[in-house]
Enzyme design. Sequence first.
Site, short mmCIF file in Angstrom:
data_model
loop_
_atom_site.label_atom_id
_atom_site.label_comp_id
_atom_site.label_asym_id
_atom_site.label_seq_id
_atom_site.Cartn_x
_atom_site.Cartn_y
_atom_site.Cartn_z
N ASP A 1 40.02 44.59 44.82
CA ASP A 1 40.12 43.38 45.65
C ASP A 1 40.70 43.76 47.02
O ASP A 1 41.41 44.75 47.15
CB ASP A 1 41.01 42.32 44.99
N TRP B 1 39.82 37.62 35.29
CA TRP B 1 38.65 38.29 34.69
C TRP B 1 39.06 39.65 34.14
O TRP B 1 38.66 40.03 33.05
CB TRP B 1 37.51 38.45 35.73
N LYS C 1 28.55 35.89 41.56
CA LYS C 1 28.68 34.48 41.95
C LYS C 1 27.84 34.24 43.22
O LYS C 1 27.85 35.06 44.13
CB LYS C 1 30.15 34.22 42.25
C1 LIG Z 1 37.65 33.71 43.24
S1 LIG Z 1 38.66 35.11 43.58
C2 LIG Z 1 38.45 36.07 42.12
C3 LIG Z 1 39.19 35.54 40.94
C4 LIG Z 1 39.20 36.53 39.79
N1 LIG Z 1 37.89 36.68 39.20
C5 LIG Z 1 40.15 36.10 38.71
O1 LIG Z 1 39.72 35.83 37.59
O2 LIG Z 1 41.37 36.09 38.95
C6 LIG Z 1 37.68 35.97 44.75
C7 LIG Z 1 38.27 37.25 45.27
O3 LIG Z 1 37.27 38.00 45.96
C8 LIG Z 1 37.95 38.84 46.86
N2 LIG Z 1 37.02 39.43 47.83
C9 LIG Z 1 36.26 38.80 48.75
N3 LIG Z 1 35.56 39.68 49.47
C10 LIG Z 1 35.86 40.92 48.99
C11 LIG Z 1 35.44 42.23 49.34
N4 LIG Z 1 34.57 42.46 50.33
N5 LIG Z 1 35.96 43.29 48.65
C12 LIG Z 1 36.86 43.07 47.64
N6 LIG Z 1 37.28 41.83 47.28
C13 LIG Z 1 36.79 40.77 47.94
C14 LIG Z 1 38.98 37.91 47.47
O4 LIG Z 1 40.03 38.63 48.07
C15 LIG Z 1 39.42 37.08 46.26
O5 LIG Z 1 40.61 37.56 45.70
#
Ligand SMILES: C[S@@+](CC[C@H](N)C(=O)[O-])C[C@H]1O[C@@H](n2cnc3c(N)ncnc32)[C@H](O)[C@@H]1O
Length: 211
Positions: free
Chosen positions: A84, A66, A164
Site C-alpha cells: 500500500d 483483506w 475493484k
Molecule cells: C479501500 S482501501 C483497501 C482496504 C483493504 N482491502 C482492507 O481490507 O483493509 C484502498 C487502498 O488502496 C491504496 N492504494 C491506492 N492506490 C495505490 C497504489 N497505486 N499503490 C498501492 N496502494 C494504493 C490506498 O492507499 C488505500 O489504502
Amino acid sequence: MKVIGKRSHSSRLWLHRQQKDHYVLLAKESGYRSRAVFKLMEIDAKFHLIKNAKCVIDLGAAPGGWSQLLAQRSGENARIAAIDLLEFPAISGVKIFNGNFENEEIQMKIMEYLGQKADLVAADMASAASGHAQTDHLRQINLAKGAYSFAKNALKEGGSFVTKVFHGGKEVELLRDLRKSFGSARFFKPKSSRAMSAEIYIVAIGFKECS
Ligand SMILES: C[S@@+](CC[C@H](N)C(=O)[O-])C[C@H]1O[C@@H](n2cnc3c(N)ncnc32)[C@H](O)[C@@H]1O
C-alpha cells in the site's frame, strides 16, 4: 471557505454512516481492521479463491482487512505479500511493502519474496474520491488496468485475479480484455458493498499464461 464547509459536512455524514454501519461494527467485534473484509469473504464464498492459494499478492492492502483474511484462510505455509501507499501495522504471516504497486522495483521485491508466481492477485485499491463520478470511474479503471498488467506477469497458470472497478462504462471493456487472459471473468457485487456505491468487483479465474 465554501469548499471547506462542504467537506466537513460530507465527512460528518461519513462518520455518522460509519458509526451506524452493521459491517463496521461487525468488523470491530471480529477483530478485523476494515469492513472491506466482508467483501472478500463474500467473493471467497462464491469463488473459493483463497484456500488453495499458497502465494498471494494483496494490492492496496491498508489498513489490512483483506490481508488478515488471506493469512487466516490460505494456510500456514502460504506467502502473502501486501502493498500500500500507506504504512500500516504488521499482520502475522503477511509481508508488507510500502509504496506504489506500479513501481517496478517494488514489483521485483514482491516477486523475490514470493519466490514463485502467485496463485492469487487481489486488488482492492482505490484513490481518494474526487466527488466527480466519471473522473473517479476513469481513475479506478486505470488502477485496475495497472493491477491487471502486474497480474499478467505475476500470476501462475490457472491463477486468479480480483479487482475493484466503478461503474461508468469502461469496466465492460476491461472485463472483455480479462476474458482473453482468463478462463472466466465476471462482475460481482458483494452485499457488503454499499448499494449506493458504484463499486463492483471483477473476479477472473483460470489465468492463461500464454494469452
Ligand atoms: C479501500 S482501501 C483497501 C482496504 C483493504 N482491502 C482492507 O481490507 O483493509 C484502498 C487502498 O488502496 C491504496 N492504494 C491506492 N492506490 C495505490 C497504489 N497505486 N499503490 C498501492 N496502494 C494504493 C490506498 O492507499 C488505500 O489504502
